[in-house]
Scaffold this motif. Structure first.
Motif, mmCIF file in Angstrom:
data_model
loop_
_atom_site.group_PDB
_atom_site.id
_atom_site.type_symbol
_atom_site.label_atom_id
_atom_site.label_comp_id
_atom_site.label_asym_id
_atom_site.label_seq_id
_atom_site.Cartn_x
_atom_site.Cartn_y
_atom_site.Cartn_z
ATOM 1 N N LYS A 110 0.824 -1.210 0.000
ATOM 2 C CA LYS A 110 0.000 0.000 0.000
ATOM 3 C C LYS A 110 0.862 1.265 0.000
ATOM 4 O O LYS A 110 0.514 2.270 -0.639
ATOM 5 C CB LYS A 110 -0.951 -0.005 1.201
ATOM 6 C CG LYS A 110 -2.104 -1.006 1.064
ATOM 7 C CD LYS A 110 -3.051 -0.923 2.243
ATOM 8 C CE LYS A 110 -4.312 -1.754 1.987
ATOM 9 N NZ LYS A 110 -4.043 -3.167 1.734
ATOM 10 N N SER A 134 1.943 1.818 -3.429
ATOM 11 C CA SER A 134 0.814 2.338 -4.204
ATOM 12 C C SER A 134 0.675 3.841 -4.037
ATOM 13 O O SER A 134 0.455 4.569 -5.015
ATOM 14 C CB SER A 134 -0.490 1.656 -3.767
ATOM 15 O OG SER A 134 -0.477 0.284 -4.066
ATOM 16 N N ILE A 135 0.800 4.303 -2.808
ATOM 17 C CA ILE A 135 0.670 5.740 -2.547
ATOM 18 C C ILE A 135 1.746 6.509 -3.314
ATOM 19 O O ILE A 135 1.479 7.550 -3.925
ATOM 20 C CB ILE A 135 0.765 6.024 -1.035
ATOM 21 C CG1 ILE A 135 -0.459 5.443 -0.312
ATOM 22 C CG2 ILE A 135 0.872 7.527 -0.768
ATOM 23 C CD1 ILE A 135 -0.377 5.500 1.195
ATOM 24 N N TRP A 156 0.794 6.663 -6.981
ATOM 25 C CA TRP A 156 -0.323 7.575 -7.246
ATOM 26 C C TRP A 156 0.101 9.032 -7.116
ATOM 27 O O TRP A 156 -0.416 9.894 -7.821
ATOM 28 C CB TRP A 156 -1.491 7.247 -6.330
ATOM 29 C CG TRP A 156 -2.142 5.931 -6.675
ATOM 30 C CD1 TRP A 156 -2.133 5.312 -7.898
ATOM 31 C CD2 TRP A 156 -2.854 5.061 -5.796
ATOM 32 N NE1 TRP A 156 -2.805 4.118 -7.840
ATOM 33 C CE2 TRP A 156 -3.261 3.923 -6.573
ATOM 34 C CE3 TRP A 156 -3.191 5.108 -4.450
ATOM 35 C CZ2 TRP A 156 -4.001 2.872 -6.020
ATOM 36 C CZ3 TRP A 156 -3.932 4.055 -3.909
ATOM 37 C CH2 TRP A 156 -4.329 2.957 -4.688
ATOM 38 N N GLY A 216 -0.248 0.960 -9.147
ATOM 39 C CA GLY A 216 -0.670 1.303 -7.797
ATOM 40 C C GLY A 216 -1.832 0.438 -7.341
ATOM 41 O O GLY A 216 -1.873 -0.027 -6.190
ATOM 42 N N TRP A 245 -1.774 -2.206 -4.258
ATOM 43 C CA TRP A 245 -2.737 -1.963 -3.175
ATOM 44 C C TRP A 245 -3.483 -3.242 -2.821
ATOM 45 O O TRP A 245 -3.787 -3.500 -1.658
ATOM 46 C CB TRP A 245 -3.721 -0.873 -3.584
ATOM 47 C CG TRP A 245 -4.608 -0.430 -2.455
ATOM 48 C CD1 TRP A 245 -5.840 -0.910 -2.128
ATOM 49 C CD2 TRP A 245 -4.316 0.574 -1.475
ATOM 50 N NE1 TRP A 245 -6.340 -0.263 -1.020
ATOM 51 C CE2 TRP A 245 -5.421 0.649 -0.607
ATOM 52 C CE3 TRP A 245 -3.216 1.422 -1.275
ATOM 53 C CZ2 TRP A 245 -5.470 1.539 0.454
ATOM 54 C CZ3 TRP A 245 -3.261 2.313 -0.211
ATOM 55 C CH2 TRP A 245 -4.376 2.365 0.638
ATOM 56 N N ARG A 246 -3.774 -4.047 -3.833
ATOM 57 C CA ARG A 246 -4.515 -5.277 -3.620
ATOM 58 C C ARG A 246 -3.619 -6.424 -3.163
ATOM 59 O O ARG A 246 -4.108 -7.454 -2.723
ATOM 60 C CB ARG A 246 -5.233 -5.686 -4.911
ATOM 61 C CG ARG A 246 -6.320 -4.709 -5.345
ATOM 62 C CD ARG A 246 -6.845 -5.073 -6.726
ATOM 63 N NE ARG A 246 -7.434 -6.402 -6.750
ATOM 64 C CZ ARG A 246 -8.704 -6.681 -6.430
ATOM 65 N NH1 ARG A 246 -9.513 -5.698 -6.090
ATOM 66 N NH2 ARG A 246 -9.151 -7.917 -6.499
#
Length: 204
Positions: free
Chosen positions: A77, A80-81, A84, A194, A198-199
């Motif tokens: 995660k 991912s941030i 993004w 991302g 995240w997943r």
């Protein structure tokens, strides 16, 4: 595990691709925005100073919260941030090209660089975690090689996307709006990767 490693080394490719591609932007924006030499050199400077800003911001955030963001939300995660944030930076290239705005160009590069700062904070230790500690250095070497591949291909692909050829001789005749397309595509990849990270609970 192997699929996760493929996704991780792809992020290393992005870093090399964008960092090397900045050299293409310097003569393009210098020509079309009538920049002074010192202004054109700010393109590379702004991107790399963003790494420092991102690192300091990350340390400040952890200090204020008194806990580590990555440890709290997980490597996937956090990565991912970072992706993004970089995607948001690529979106700034749209108004930068539309309006011929040097300030928006620099802002976009800074935001992309800040995102890269968080990505690198996460991706290096995560690459080691994706397997046995004994082979961690081999995975980092592989990721470094992919990063170098991005550094090699970045200027070539960006030149082709903007100028229609591998060389930059046509820069004076180029419509500056052509800069938007490759960065929109790059931003889409940031968003997609991302979502994948995240997943994925990798590195937890």
């Amino acid at each position: 595990m192997q699929k996760s490693l493929v996704f991780i080394v792809s992020v290393f490719f992005f870093w090399g691709f964008v960092a090397a591609s900045n050299d293409i932007l310097i003569p393009v924006f210098k020509e079309h925005l009538q920049l002074e030499q010192w202004q054109s050199q700010m393109i590379a400077f702004a991107f790399y100073v963003a790494y420092t800003l991102g690192s300091l911001g990350y340390l400040l955030l952890n200090s204020i919260r008194k806990r580590d963001l990555i440890a709290e939300i997980g490597f996937g995660k956090a990565l991912s941030i970072g992706l993004w944030v970089s995607a948001l930076g690529t979106l700034l290239f749209i108004p930068a090209a539309n309006n011929g705005s040097f300030a928006l160009l620099l802002a976009g590069l800074i935001v992309v660089g800040i995102g890269f700062s968080l990505q690198q904070t996460v991706a290096n230790p995560l690459t080691i975690r994706l397997g046995t500690p004994e082979t961690g250095s081999q995975r980092l070497s592989l990721a470094g090689g992919i990063n170098n591949l991005g550094t090699t291909l970045g200027p070539l692909l960006l030149s082709f996307a903007i100028f229609g050829s591998a060389g930059g001789d046509a820069a004076p005749e180029m419509d500056i709006a052509a800069v938007k397309i490759p960065y929109i595509i790059l931003g889409a990849f940031f968003v997609l990767f991302g979502l994948i990270f995240w997943r994925n609970e990798m590195g937890k």
